[in-house]
Structures are given as structure tokens and as C-alpha cells.
Design a protein around this motif. Sequence first.
Motif, PDB file in Angstrom:
ATOM      1  N   SER A  46       0.830  -1.215   0.000  1.00 35.57           N
ATOM      2  CA  SER A  46       0.000   0.000   0.000  1.00 35.57           C
ATOM      3  C   SER A  46       0.858   1.257   0.000  1.00 35.57           C
ATOM      4  O   SER A  46       0.589   2.211  -0.735  1.00 35.57           O
ATOM      5  N   ALA A  47       1.906   1.256   0.826  1.00 35.22           N
ATOM      6  CA  ALA A  47       2.783   2.433   0.904  1.00 35.22           C
ATOM      7  C   ALA A  47       3.457   2.699  -0.435  1.00 35.22           C
ATOM      8  O   ALA A  47       3.538   3.852  -0.876  1.00 35.22           O
ATOM      9  N   TRP A  48       3.940   1.656  -1.091  1.00 35.26           N
ATOM     10  CA  TRP A  48       4.593   1.840  -2.386  1.00 35.26           C
ATOM     11  C   TRP A  48       3.586   2.238  -3.457  1.00 35.26           C
ATOM     12  O   TRP A  48       3.899   3.023  -4.340  1.00 35.26           O
ATOM     13  N   ASN A  49       2.361   1.711  -3.388  1.00 33.60           N
ATOM     14  CA  ASN A  49       1.337   2.088  -4.365  1.00 33.60           C
ATOM     15  C   ASN A  49       0.911   3.538  -4.195  1.00 33.60           C
ATOM     16  O   ASN A  49       0.574   4.210  -5.170  1.00 33.60           O
ATOM     17  N   ASP A  50       0.904   4.029  -2.964  1.00 28.18           N
ATOM     18  CA  ASP A  50       0.496   5.409  -2.693  1.00 28.18           C
ATOM     19  C   ASP A  50       1.606   6.415  -2.974  1.00 28.18           C
ATOM     20  O   ASP A  50       1.342   7.610  -3.096  1.00 28.18           O
ATOM     21  N   GLN A  51       2.813   5.942  -3.067  1.00 30.15           N
ATOM     22  CA  GLN A  51       3.969   6.816  -3.217  1.00 30.15           C
ATOM     23  C   GLN A  51       4.169   7.236  -4.667  1.00 30.15           C
ATOM     24  O   GLN A  51       4.103   6.416  -5.574  1.00 30.15           O
ATOM     25  N   TYR A  78      10.479  -4.598 -15.774  1.00 30.82           N
ATOM     26  CA  TYR A  78      11.638  -4.940 -14.956  1.00 30.82           C
ATOM     27  C   TYR A  78      11.543  -4.235 -13.603  1.00 30.82           C
ATOM     28  O   TYR A  78      11.214  -3.058 -13.540  1.00 30.82           O
ATOM     29  N   PRO A  79      11.846  -4.939 -12.519  1.00 34.09           N
ATOM     30  CA  PRO A  79      11.711  -4.330 -11.193  1.00 34.09           C
ATOM     31  C   PRO A  79      12.812  -3.314 -10.896  1.00 34.09           C
ATOM     32  O   PRO A  79      13.950  -3.483 -11.299  1.00 34.09           O
ATOM     33  N   SER A  80      12.420  -2.268 -10.187  1.00 30.33           N
ATOM     34  CA  SER A  80      13.378  -1.293  -9.677  1.00 30.33           C
ATOM     35  C   SER A  80      13.687  -1.581  -8.217  1.00 30.33           C
ATOM     36  O   SER A  80      14.805  -1.421  -7.766  1.00 30.33           O
ATOM     37  N   GLU A  81      12.642  -1.992  -7.483  1.00 33.36           N
ATOM     38  CA  GLU A  81      12.789  -2.327  -6.075  1.00 33.36           C
ATOM     39  C   GLU A  81      12.009  -3.603  -5.777  1.00 33.36           C
ATOM     40  O   GLU A  81      10.969  -3.857  -6.362  1.00 33.36           O
ATOM     41  N   VAL A  82      12.529  -4.358  -4.831  1.00 31.92           N
ATOM     42  CA  VAL A  82      11.874  -5.577  -4.360  1.00 31.92           C
ATOM     43  C   VAL A  82      11.990  -5.583  -2.842  1.00 31.92           C
ATOM     44  O   VAL A  82      13.058  -5.315  -2.293  1.00 31.92           O
ATOM     45  N   ALA A  83      10.880  -5.873  -2.166  1.00 26.91           N
ATOM     46  CA  ALA A  83      10.910  -6.069  -0.721  1.00 26.91           C
ATOM     47  C   ALA A  83      10.525  -7.514  -0.450  1.00 26.91           C
ATOM     48  O   ALA A  83       9.615  -8.048  -1.078  1.00 26.91           O
ATOM     49  N   GLU A  84      11.230  -8.126   0.449  1.00 30.34           N
ATOM     50  CA  GLU A  84      10.975  -9.516   0.830  1.00 30.34           C
ATOM     51  C   GLU A  84      10.628  -9.524   2.308  1.00 30.34           C
ATOM     52  O   GLU A  84      11.369  -8.965   3.123  1.00 30.34           O
ATOM     53  N   VAL A  85       9.483 -10.117   2.655  1.00 30.54           N
ATOM     54  CA  VAL A  85       9.018 -10.145   4.043  1.00 30.54           C
ATOM     55  C   VAL A  85       8.907 -11.595   4.475  1.00 30.54           C
ATOM     56  O   VAL A  85       8.215 -12.393   3.840  1.00 30.54           O
ATOM     57  N   SER A  86       9.590 -11.934   5.555  1.00 27.69           N
ATOM     58  CA  SER A  86       9.553 -13.304   6.066  1.00 27.69           C
ATOM     59  C   SER A  86       9.274 -13.294   7.559  1.00 27.69           C
ATOM     60  O   SER A  86       9.445 -12.277   8.233  1.00 27.69           O
ATOM     61  N   SER A  87       8.857 -14.429   8.061  1.00 25.76           N
ATOM     62  CA  SER A  87       8.528 -14.564   9.477  1.00 25.76           C
ATOM     63  C   SER A  87       9.800 -14.583  10.311  1.00 25.76           C
ATOM     64  O   SER A  87      10.808 -15.160   9.922  1.00 25.76           O
ATOM     65  N   ALA A  88       9.707 -13.929  11.464  1.00 24.83           N
ATOM     66  CA  ALA A  88      10.839 -13.907  12.400  1.00 24.83           C
ATOM     67  C   ALA A  88      10.282 -14.037  13.813  1.00 24.83           C
ATOM     68  O   ALA A  88      10.232 -13.068  14.564  1.00 24.83           O
ATOM     69  N   GLY A  89       9.792 -15.227  14.134  1.00 24.91           N
ATOM     70  CA  GLY A  89       9.298 -15.495  15.485  1.00 24.91           C
ATOM     71  C   GLY A  89       8.143 -14.622  15.919  1.00 24.91           C
ATOM     72  O   GLY A  89       8.231 -13.962  16.942  1.00 24.91           O
ATOM     73  N   GLY A  90       7.071 -14.561  15.150  1.00 25.45           N
ATOM     74  CA  GLY A  90       5.910 -13.755  15.486  1.00 25.45           C
ATOM     75  C   GLY A  90       5.980 -12.342  14.946  1.00 25.45           C
ATOM     76  O   GLY A  90       4.996 -11.628  14.942  1.00 25.45           O
ATOM     77  N   ALA A  91       7.141 -11.935  14.527  1.00 26.33           N
ATOM     78  CA  ALA A  91       7.328 -10.622  13.910  1.00 26.33           C
ATOM     79  C   ALA A  91       7.723 -10.860  12.446  1.00 26.33           C
ATOM     80  O   ALA A  91       7.553 -11.952  11.935  1.00 26.33           O
ATOM     81  N   SER A  92       8.247  -9.848  11.816  1.00 31.38           N
ATOM     82  CA  SER A  92       8.655  -9.961  10.415  1.00 31.38           C
ATOM     83  C   SER A  92      10.050  -9.403  10.214  1.00 31.38           C
ATOM     84  O   SER A  92      10.442  -8.443  10.873  1.00 31.38           O
ATOM     85  N   VAL A 108      15.407   5.161  -4.104  1.00 33.34           N
ATOM     86  CA  VAL A 108      15.627   4.013  -3.219  1.00 33.34           C
ATOM     87  C   VAL A 108      15.378   4.412  -1.769  1.00 33.34           C
ATOM     88  O   VAL A 108      14.695   3.704  -1.027  1.00 33.34           O
ATOM     89  N   ARG A 109      15.901   5.554  -1.337  1.00 33.57           N
ATOM     90  CA  ARG A 109      15.677   6.025   0.028  1.00 33.57           C
ATOM     91  C   ARG A 109      14.182   6.191   0.304  1.00 33.57           C
ATOM     92  O   ARG A 109      13.688   5.831   1.372  1.00 33.57           O
ATOM     93  N   LYS A 110      13.443   6.722  -0.665  1.00 28.19           N
ATOM     94  CA  LYS A 110      12.004   6.910  -0.496  1.00 28.19           C
ATOM     95  C   LYS A 110      11.294   5.568  -0.331  1.00 28.19           C
ATOM     96  O   LYS A 110      10.381   5.431   0.484  1.00 28.19           O
ATOM     97  N   ARG A 111      11.719   4.564  -1.086  1.00 28.98           N
ATOM     98  CA  ARG A 111      11.109   3.233  -0.976  1.00 28.98           C
ATOM     99  C   ARG A 111      11.449   2.602   0.379  1.00 28.98           C
ATOM    100  O   ARG A 111      10.592   1.998   1.011  1.00 28.98           O
ATOM    101  N   VAL A 112      12.705   2.734   0.820  1.00 27.09           N
ATOM    102  CA  VAL A 112      13.100   2.200   2.115  1.00 27.09           C
ATOM    103  C   VAL A 112      12.327   2.895   3.235  1.00 27.09           C
ATOM    104  O   VAL A 112      11.805   2.248   4.139  1.00 27.09           O
TER     105      VAL A 112
END
Length: 119
Positions: A46-51, A78-92, A108-112
Motif C-alpha cells: 500500500s505504501a509503495w502504491n500510494d507513493q 523490470y523491477p526497480s525495487e523488491v521487498a521480501e518479508v519473512s517470518s521472524a518469530g511472530g514478527a517480520s 531508493v531512500r524513499k522506498r526504504v
Amino acid sequence: MKRFTVLAFVLGASACASVNELRQKHPVATFSSSKGEAEAASCITSAWNDQRIGLESNGAALTREGAKFVIVSPASGYPSEVAEVSSAGGASEISVFAQASLDVGGRVRKRVDAAKSCM
């Protein structure tokens, strides 16, 4: 002139990496979120779509790959940015990968920053 044409082609081709090629590089940012992975991934999408980057929104697409969520921007081509989200013990755990050659105007800074807003 011929050298310039070859150089332009090589530079242009190097900017066209696939999602997997981007994810083989070191992430430009890695951080944790207290949100679950589905919630964090949805928030980043959502954040990237709104940006807006420049004059337009490039959109983002969310997919699931096994136990991970992957957000790709732009949503097509072609992708410019990719975010990968994985589980980390109840968090991400969130990793952001980017094409360094496409970092125009602090993109890139704006996406981060947008991804960090989902912590």
C-alpha cells in the motif's frame, strides 16, 4: 559513435534485472517489524502504491513465494525495487533490494522509508 551505442546498450541492459537477480544482491536495507508478515507485506504494498516517484506512481505487486511475501515495484516490467518479508518469530524481517543504477532523485531512500513506516 559505435562505441557510444555499445556503451549505451550495455548500461541499459545492466539496468534490466529480474526479481531473482535483484534478490541475489545484498539488500540496501534490512529491518524488523512487530507486525506479522502478511500485515507488513500488505502495508509495504500500500505504501509503495500510494507513493509518487517523480510525476507518477509506479505501483507495486504483492505475491507469496512459499513462506515469504515479495513486493515488486513497478508492478509490471523490470523491477526497480523488491521487498521480501519473512517470518521472524511472530514478527517480520523485511529486506529491500534495489537497482542502484536507477536511484534517481533518492528513489531508493524513499522506498526504504516507505517500507520502514510499516514497522
